[in-house]
Design an enzyme around this catalytic site. Structure first.
Site, PDB file in Angstrom:
ATOM      1  CB  CYS A  33      -9.240  -4.183 -11.736  1.00  0.00           C
ATOM      2  SG  CYS A  33      -8.840  -2.997 -13.028  1.00  0.00           S
ATOM      3  CB  CYS A  73      -0.677   2.173   5.717  1.00  0.00           C
ATOM      4  SG  CYS A  73      -1.229   0.572   5.096  1.00  0.00           S
ATOM      5  CB  CYS A  91      -0.887  -0.016   1.240  1.00  0.00           C
ATOM      6  SG  CYS A  91      -1.832   1.494   1.464  1.00  0.00           S
ATOM      7  CB  CYS A 130      -4.365   3.012   5.707  1.00  0.00           C
ATOM      8  SG  CYS A 130      -4.089   2.851   3.937  1.00  0.00           S
TER       9      CYS A 130
HETATM   10 FE    FE Z   1      -2.832   1.004   3.470  1.00  0.00          FE
END
Ligand code: FE
Length: 133
Positions: free
Chosen positions: A118, A49, A46, A98
């Site tokens: 996706c 985060c 991510c 997050c």
């Molecule tokens: Fe995150």
């Protein structure tokens, strides 16, 4: 682990596109993101985060122009939410840690899951397997 979200900090740290996609459920234009055609191995984290979300082993060429995966690193690392925007009913994928927007999940993916995650490149950061912390 909950990520303490600070909108100003996130906006300062991310590019405009990363911020728009992750915090305002934006979508990058197909074939423009940095990972749609990437074949390097590693984990996709991510961008907000840092939690690991996908590995290159489940990435496949969907032909859509967005990085596509058949499953998440862990099922509970992705939060699913019904999204009825733009006159469609879709399943939105969010980072469970997050709440950042990642993309959508469709049921036309390859076996064994049959799912297609996706994703927006803007929501992800690829870290090679040997650089995992
Ligand atoms: Fe995150």
């Amino acid at each position: 682990m909950e990520y303490a979200k600070d909108d100003n900090e996130i906006r300062d740290r991310l590019t405009e596109e990363q911020y728009f996609v992750t915090q305002h459920a934006g979508t990058e234009r197909a074939f423009t993101g940095c990972y749609w055609d990437t074949k390097e191995s590693g984990k996709y984290h991510c961008i907000v985060c840092g939690v690991a979300l996908f590995t290159s082993e489940t990435k496949f060429d969907s032909g859509t122009g967005w990085p596509s995966f058949s499953e998440a690193v862990e099922a509970n690392s992705i939060k699913r939410k019904v999204d009825e925007s733009h006159g469609m009913v879709r399943i939105e994928a969010l980072c469970a840690s997050c709440d950042s927007h990642l993309g959508h999940i469709f049921n036309d993916g390859p076996p064994p899951t049959g799912e297609r995650f996706c994703m927006n490149s803007a929501s992800l950061k690829l870290v090679p397997f040997d650089e995992q912390v």
